[in-house]
Design a protein around this motif. Structure first.
Motif, PDB file in Angstrom:
ATOM      1  N   GLU A  89       0.324  -7.803   3.566  1.00  0.00           N
ATOM      2  CA  GLU A  89       1.055  -8.564   2.558  1.00  0.00           C
ATOM      3  C   GLU A  89       0.326  -8.582   1.221  1.00  0.00           C
ATOM      4  OE1 GLU A  89       0.124  -9.915   5.534  1.00  0.00           O
ATOM      5  OE2 GLU A  89       2.019  -9.427   6.532  1.00  0.00           O
ATOM      6  N   GLY A  90      -0.968  -8.271   1.228  1.00  0.00           N
ATOM      7  CA  GLY A  90      -1.770  -8.412   0.022  1.00  0.00           C
ATOM      8  C   GLY A  90      -1.825  -7.181  -0.851  1.00  0.00           C
ATOM      9  N   ILE A  91      -1.706  -5.993  -0.261  1.00  0.00           N
ATOM     10  CA  ILE A  91      -1.752  -4.746  -1.028  1.00  0.00           C
ATOM     11  C   ILE A  91      -0.569  -3.882  -0.623  1.00  0.00           C
ATOM     12  CG2 ILE A  91      -2.993  -2.576  -1.330  1.00  0.00           C
ATOM     13  CD1 ILE A  91      -5.545  -4.004  -1.445  1.00  0.00           C
ATOM     14  N   LYS A  92       0.166  -3.419  -1.633  1.00  0.00           N
ATOM     15  CA  LYS A  92       1.314  -2.541  -1.397  1.00  0.00           C
ATOM     16  C   LYS A  92       1.300  -1.433  -2.445  1.00  0.00           C
ATOM     17  CE  LYS A  92       4.238  -6.270   0.460  1.00  0.00           C
ATOM     18  NZ  LYS A  92       4.364  -5.754   1.837  1.00  0.00           N
ATOM     19  N   ILE A  93       1.691  -0.226  -2.029  1.00  0.00           N
ATOM     20  CA  ILE A  93       1.732   0.934  -2.923  1.00  0.00           C
ATOM     21  C   ILE A  93       3.076   1.629  -2.740  1.00  0.00           C
ATOM     22  CG2 ILE A  93       0.623   3.108  -3.575  1.00  0.00           C
ATOM     23  CD1 ILE A  93      -1.952   2.053  -2.291  1.00  0.00           C
ATOM     24  N   TRP A  94       3.707   1.963  -3.872  1.00  0.00           N
ATOM     25  CA  TRP A  94       4.971   2.694  -3.842  1.00  0.00           C
ATOM     26  C   TRP A  94       4.811   4.009  -4.599  1.00  0.00           C
ATOM     27  CZ3 TRP A  94       4.474  -2.461  -4.752  1.00  0.00           C
ATOM     28  CH2 TRP A  94       5.183  -3.354  -3.941  1.00  0.00           C
ATOM     29  N   ILE A  95       5.333   5.085  -4.058  1.00  0.00           N
ATOM     30  CA  ILE A  95       5.458   6.358  -4.763  1.00  0.00           C
ATOM     31  C   ILE A  95       6.932   6.720  -4.777  1.00  0.00           C
ATOM     32  CG2 ILE A  95       4.936   8.829  -4.721  1.00  0.00           C
ATOM     33  CD1 ILE A  95       2.218   8.202  -3.636  1.00  0.00           C
ATOM     34  N   ASP A  96       7.458   6.896  -5.984  1.00  0.00           N
ATOM     35  CA  ASP A  96       8.891   7.181  -6.157  1.00  0.00           C
ATOM     36  C   ASP A  96       9.739   6.124  -5.452  1.00  0.00           C
ATOM     37  OD1 ASP A  96       8.121   9.439  -7.572  1.00  0.00           O
ATOM     38  OD2 ASP A  96       8.207  10.728  -5.800  1.00  0.00           O
ATOM     39  N   GLU A  97       9.307   4.850  -5.604  1.00  0.00           N
ATOM     40  CA  GLU A  97      10.011   3.678  -5.060  1.00  0.00           C
ATOM     41  C   GLU A  97      10.040   3.637  -3.536  1.00  0.00           C
ATOM     42  OE1 GLU A  97      10.860   1.041  -6.786  1.00  0.00           O
ATOM     43  OE2 GLU A  97       9.991   2.095  -8.497  1.00  0.00           O
ATOM     44  N   LEU A  99       2.622  15.521  -1.576  1.00  0.00           N
ATOM     45  CA  LEU A  99       3.621  15.461  -2.639  1.00  0.00           C
ATOM     46  C   LEU A  99       4.228  16.833  -2.897  1.00  0.00           C
ATOM     47  CD1 LEU A  99       1.514  13.262  -5.087  1.00  0.00           C
ATOM     48  CD2 LEU A  99       3.346  12.471  -3.578  1.00  0.00           C
ATOM     49  N   GLN A 100       5.486  16.820  -3.293  1.00  0.00           N
ATOM     50  CA  GLN A 100       6.167  18.037  -3.703  1.00  0.00           C
ATOM     51  C   GLN A 100       5.911  18.283  -5.190  1.00  0.00           C
ATOM     52  OE1 GLN A 100       7.825  20.018  -1.526  1.00  0.00           O
ATOM     53  NE2 GLN A 100       7.192  18.563   0.081  1.00  0.00           N
ATOM     54  N   ALA A 101       6.038  19.542  -5.600  1.00  0.00           N
ATOM     55  CA  ALA A 101       5.880  19.873  -7.015  1.00  0.00           C
ATOM     56  C   ALA A 101       6.966  19.175  -7.828  1.00  0.00           C
ATOM     57  CB  ALA A 101       5.953  21.381  -7.216  1.00  0.00           C
ATOM     58  N   GLY A 102       6.582  18.709  -9.022  1.00  0.00           N
ATOM     59  CA  GLY A 102       7.537  18.040  -9.886  1.00  0.00           C
ATOM     60  C   GLY A 102       6.997  16.729 -10.403  1.00  0.00           C
ATOM     61  N   LYS A 103       7.893  15.907 -10.954  1.00  0.00           N
ATOM     62  CA  LYS A 103       7.512  14.637 -11.543  1.00  0.00           C
ATOM     63  C   LYS A 103       7.607  13.515 -10.507  1.00  0.00           C
ATOM     64  CE  LYS A 103       8.963  15.824 -16.250  1.00  0.00           C
ATOM     65  NZ  LYS A 103       9.828  15.438 -17.390  1.00  0.00           N
ATOM     66  N   HIS A 104       6.656  12.588 -10.592  1.00  0.00           N
ATOM     67  CA  HIS A 104       6.611  11.439  -9.685  1.00  0.00           C
ATOM     68  C   HIS A 104       6.139  10.217 -10.471  1.00  0.00           C
ATOM     69  CE1 HIS A 104       6.948  14.075  -6.113  1.00  0.00           C
ATOM     70  NE2 HIS A 104       6.168  14.896  -6.801  1.00  0.00           N
ATOM     71  N   GLU A 105       6.181   9.072  -9.814  1.00  0.00           N
ATOM     72  CA  GLU A 105       5.581   7.875 -10.386  1.00  0.00           C
ATOM     73  C   GLU A 105       5.016   7.014  -9.259  1.00  0.00           C
ATOM     74  OE1 GLU A 105       8.532   5.737 -12.579  1.00  0.00           O
ATOM     75  OE2 GLU A 105       9.297   4.696 -10.805  1.00  0.00           O
ATOM     76  N   ILE A 106       3.998   6.234  -9.605  1.00  0.00           N
ATOM     77  CA  ILE A 106       3.337   5.363  -8.637  1.00  0.00           C
ATOM     78  C   ILE A 106       3.218   3.973  -9.232  1.00  0.00           C
ATOM     79  CG2 ILE A 106       1.024   6.011  -9.472  1.00  0.00           C
ATOM     80  CD1 ILE A 106       0.022   5.660  -6.594  1.00  0.00           C
ATOM     81  N   ARG A 107       3.388   2.972  -8.394  1.00  0.00           N
ATOM     82  CA  ARG A 107       3.125   1.589  -8.779  1.00  0.00           C
ATOM     83  C   ARG A 107       2.498   0.881  -7.585  1.00  0.00           C
ATOM     84  NH1 ARG A 107       7.127  -2.283  -7.257  1.00  0.00           N
ATOM     85  NH2 ARG A 107       8.951  -1.329  -6.252  1.00  0.00           N
ATOM     86  N   TYR A 108       1.862  -0.243  -7.843  1.00  0.00           N
ATOM     87  CA  TYR A 108       1.160  -0.937  -6.767  1.00  0.00           C
ATOM     88  C   TYR A 108       1.081  -2.423  -7.069  1.00  0.00           C
ATOM     89  CZ  TYR A 108      -2.758  -0.445 -10.038  1.00  0.00           C
ATOM     90  OH  TYR A 108      -3.558  -0.477 -11.148  1.00  0.00           O
ATOM     91  N   LEU A 109       0.797  -3.183  -6.012  1.00  0.00           N
ATOM     92  CA  LEU A 109       0.637  -4.635  -6.099  1.00  0.00           C
ATOM     93  C   LEU A 109      -0.643  -5.009  -5.366  1.00  0.00           C
ATOM     94  CD1 LEU A 109       3.188  -7.462  -5.662  1.00  0.00           C
ATOM     95  CD2 LEU A 109       1.269  -7.372  -4.075  1.00  0.00           C
ATOM     96  N   VAL A 110      -1.472  -5.823  -6.009  1.00  0.00           N
ATOM     97  CA  VAL A 110      -2.711  -6.314  -5.402  1.00  0.00           C
ATOM     98  C   VAL A 110      -2.717  -7.834  -5.512  1.00  0.00           C
ATOM     99  CG1 VAL A 110      -5.225  -6.295  -5.448  1.00  0.00           C
ATOM    100  CG2 VAL A 110      -3.955  -4.217  -6.006  1.00  0.00           C
ATOM    101  N   THR A 111      -2.971  -8.519  -4.395  1.00  0.00           N
ATOM    102  CA  THR A 111      -2.975  -9.979  -4.353  1.00  0.00           C
ATOM    103  C   THR A 111      -4.368 -10.478  -4.009  1.00  0.00           C
ATOM    104  OG1 THR A 111      -0.700  -9.894  -3.551  1.00  0.00           O
ATOM    105  CG2 THR A 111      -1.838 -11.993  -3.351  1.00  0.00           C
ATOM    106  N   ASP A 112      -4.779 -11.578  -4.632  1.00  0.00           N
ATOM    107  CA  ASP A 112      -6.080 -12.145  -4.284  1.00  0.00           C
ATOM    108  C   ASP A 112      -5.922 -13.210  -3.204  1.00  0.00           C
ATOM    109  OD1 ASP A 112      -5.168 -14.446  -5.543  1.00  0.00           O
ATOM    110  OD2 ASP A 112      -6.389 -14.185  -7.341  1.00  0.00           O
TER     111      ASP A 112
END
Length: 561
Positions: free
Chosen positions: A390-398, A426-439
Motif C-alpha cells: 500500500e505504501g509504494i506503487k509504480i505504473w508504466i503506461d498506466e 519494454l517494447q520499442a517506442g514511447k512510454h511514461e512512468i509514474r509512482y507513489l511513495v508513502t511515509d
C-alpha cells in the motif's frame, strides 16, 4: 542370618511395623537384638516365634511419617560366645499421594474453542485413579461459587497431567477456583496445596463464521475489552470457528520516529496485540474493527498532532499509520489480524522525498532507456518510508506493476532511506512512468508522469555543446539508447591534427557515461600535454561503440578569451 521381613511388607502412614529376622544357629542363642534408628536409636530384644520359625521384635514400631527412613542393625550371640552383627538395612515409608495445583498453571486458552487449562500434580509415590479437578467461578455476591465443571484424571505417581474444561467467559473480569480432590477421597497429610484461586481478565473471545465475535454463540457482539476499547470481527470473516486473542502491552516497541508520540489510555499504554487461534490461521484477510474513546487521550495529545492508530510492521521495524476515522469522540480503524496496534499523536505532515533514476543516472524526461532497464526510485523520510504494497506503487503506461516485481535495497537496515528497483521488459517506442511513495505517517508523494523512449536499436543522440564559443571549458551532451561498449571524444585542429582524446575512463563528472539516457563530457581546453590551446576553431568527433556498430558525430567548437 537369612534376612529380615517387615509386616506389612510395604508400610504406609497408618501402619505399625513388626520386625522378623531369620537366623540359623548350631548353639542356643543367648542374646538377640535389633537396633532401630528413626533417626534416634532404640534397642529391641528379639524372641523366637515358633509359628513363623523366626525371631520377632518384642514390640512393634509405631506408624512412621511420610518418607521417613527406618534403619535396622541386628546383633546375635550364642551360648558359646559366638557373635554375629549384620550390616545396616534401610527402609522408607512411601510418601503416599501428594496432590497439588499451582497458582500460575491455571490459564485460559483458546483455539477453536475457549478452555480453562490447568496441570494436576501427583508428587507422591503411589498411583491415584479417578482424581477429580473441579472448576468454579465466584458469584457476584463475592461469597458463593458457581460450579463450572469437573475433569477426572488417572494420576500416576510422580507425574503431572493437563486438566481442562470448556468455558465461555461472561464477564470482562472474573475470579476462578480450581480444586483437586474436592471431596477428600484421597488420604493426604497436607491438603493446603489442593486449591488455587485466581483473578482473570478476559483476553480470548469466540469467533464463528456466521456470527463473527460473540460471547455465547447466539449473536454478534462488540467486545468491550477494556474501558473505552472495543473490538469487533464481522460475520463471514473466518472460515471456521476460532478465537480472537487480545492482549494489552505493558511495553511498546521503540523506534526512531520523532513525530510519533505514544499515548496512554488512563495509566496504561494505548497498545494492544490482536491474534487468532490456530484454527483461524487458515482464514486470509481477516480484519477487526477497533474503537478507542478519546476522552482520556485528548488531554495527553492536545496540540501535538493528529491522533491515529498505527500498526507495528515487523519487516520495517516501524509504526505505520492505519486509516483512522473519528466519530463522536471515538477513534475507529479497520485493521488486519494478527497485528500489534497503538494510539499515537502524529505530527508529521510532510511527504517523503523521492526521485527516479535509470541505470544509476538521474532520469530525464523524454530520454532513452533500454528495453530491459533497471529503474530505481530513491525515497527518504525522517519517520520512515512505508514499503508495503500500500505504501509504494509504480505504473508504466498506466499499468500498475505487481508488487512482487519490486526489489528493495538495504531496506531492513535503513528504512528511512529506501531504494526500490524494478526491471520491466519494454517494447520499442514511447512510454511514461509514474509512482507513489508513502511515509509511515501516511503522507504520500505522487510523482507526475515522466515520458521516456525505448529505441529500436543502439542509437546516439548528440544534443550539442555548451557554451560555444567558450573560454575555459565546454561540455558535450548526448543521450544513449542502450549501453555502449566504449566512448571517445577527439579534438582536432583545423588542419586535422589530433590534440586531445577523452575516453570514458577520463570522465569524472559522470559515474556511468556508457549507460543509457542523458550524459555530459567536459573538455577543459587543454591538449594532451596539459597546455591551454590557442584561440580559434576546432573540430570534434564523438565516437560511441556499441556491440554491433560504431556511431560518430562531428562538429565545430570555438575558443575565445
Amino acid at each position: 542370618f537369612d534376612g529380615v521381613t517387615l509386616k506389612p511388607n510395604d508400610p504406609l502412614l497408618a501402619d505399625s511395623i513388626s520386625i522378623y529376622a531369620r537366623v540359623r544357629h548350631a548353639n542356643p542363642l543367648r542374646k538377640a537384638q535389633v537396633i532401630v534408628t528413626l533417626p534416634s536409636a532404640d534397642s529391641l530384644d528379639l524372641s523366637f516365634d515358633a509359628v513363623s520359625g523366626q525371631y520377632v521384635a518384642i514390640k512393634a514400631i509405631p506408624p512412621l511419617s511420610r518418607g521417613q527412613w527406618l534403619t535396622l542393625h541386628f546383633y546375635f550371640e550364642d551360648t558359646q560366645g559366638n557373635q554375629l552383627s549384620t550390616p545396616a538395612k534401610s527402609y522408607i515409608v512411601p510418601r503416599g499421594a501428594d496432590l497439588r495445583l499451582f497458582q500460575d498453571r491455571l490459564t485460559m486458552v483458546g483455539d477453536s474453542t475457549i478452555t480453562l487449562q490447568n496441570f494436576a500434580y501427583n508428587l507422591g509415590d503411589v498411583d491415584i485413579d479417578q482424581v477429580i479437578v473441579r472448576y468454579e467461578e465466584l458469584n457476584a455476591d463475592g461469597l458463593t461459587w458457581k460450579w463450572l465443571g469437573d475433569d477426572t484424571l488417572d494420576l500416576p505417581k510422580k507425574t503431572r497431567l493437563p486438566s481442562s474444561i470448556a468455558y465461555l467467559p461472561g464477564k470482562r473480569e472474573f475470579t476462578l477456583r480450581a480444586t483437586i480432590d474436592p471431596d477428600n477421597q484421597v488420604y493426604e497429610t497436607d491438603e493446603d496445596n489442593n486449591q488455587i484461586i485466581r483473578e482473570f481478565r478476559t483476553t480470548i473471545y469466540p469467533v464463528s463464521p456466521d456470527l463473527g465475535t460473540t460471547t455465547q454463540y447466539t449473536r454478534t457482539d462488540t467486545i468491550e475489552y477494556a474501558d473505552g476499547v472495543y473490538v469487533l470481527v464481522e460475520p463471514g470473516s473466518v472460515s471456521k470457528k476460532t478465537t480472537l486473542h487480545i492482549q494489552s502491552l505493558d511495553t511498546t516497541l521503540a523506534t526512531d520516529q520523532p513525530d510519533f508520540v505514544l499515548l496512554k489510555k488512563g495509566n496504561a499504554q494505548a497498545s494492544w496485540q490482536l491474534a487468532l487461534g490456530e484454527e483461524g490461521m487458515d482464514s486470509e484477510g481477516v480484519k477487526a474493527h477497533i474503537w478507542v474513546d478519546l476522552d482520556s487521550l485528548m488531554s495527553a495529545a492536545a496540540g501535538k498532532g493528529d491522533i491515529a492508530l498505527a500498526r507495528w510492521d515487523t519487516r520495517l521495524h516501524k509504526w505505520i499509520r492505519v486509516q483512522t476515522a473519528e466519530d463522536q469522540q471515538r477513534l475507529h480503524a479497520l485493521v488486519p489480524v494478527p497485528g500489534q496496534y497503538a494510539v499515537f499523536s502524529i505530527s508529521d505532515d510532510i511527504p517523503p522525498k523521492a526521485e527516479i533514476n535509470v541505470e544509476g543516472q538521474l532520469f530525464s524526461a523524454g530520454g532513452f532507456v533500454p528495453a530491459q532497464p533497471v529503474i530505481s526510485i530513491q525515497a527518504q523520510d525522517a519517520n520512515g518510508v512505508n514499503i508495503s504494497p500500500e505504501g509504494i506503487k509504480i505504473w508504466i503506461d498506466e499499468q500498475e506493476l505487481p508488487y512482487e516485481q519490486y526489489s528493495f535495497v538495504d531496506s531492513a537496515a535503513a528504512i528511512n532511506a529506501v531504494a526500490v528497483k524494478i526491471r520491466p521488459v519494454l517494447q520499442a517506442g514511447k512510454h511514461e512512468i509514474r509512482y507513489l511513495v508513502t511515509d509511515a505517517a501516511g503522507n504520500a508523494y505522487k510523482a507526475d508522469p515522466v515520458p521516456f523512449k525505448v529505441a529500436e536499436g543502439d542509437e546516439l543522440l548528440f544534443l550539442g555543446t555548451y557554451p560555444n564559443p567558450f573560454e575555459t571549458q565546454t561540455t558535450f551532451s548526448y543521450e544513449l539508447s542502450n549501453h555502449a561498449d566504449d566512448l571517445e571524444v577527439k579534438i582536432y585542429t583545423t588542419s586535422g591534427r589530433l590534440i586531445r582524446t577523452i575516453s570514458a575512463a577520463d570522465v569524472v563528472e559522470d559515474p556511468n557515461p556508457l549507460g543509457p539516457n542523458y550524459h555530459e563530457v567536459t573538455w577543459d581546453a587543454r591538449d594532451e600535454y596539459g597546455e591551454r590551446v590557442a584561440n580559434g576553431m576546432y573540430y570534434f568527433k564523438l565516437i560511441v561503440k556499441f556491440r554491433d556498430k560504431t556511431v560518430e558525430k562531428i562538429g565545430r567548437i570555438v575558443r575565445l578569451r
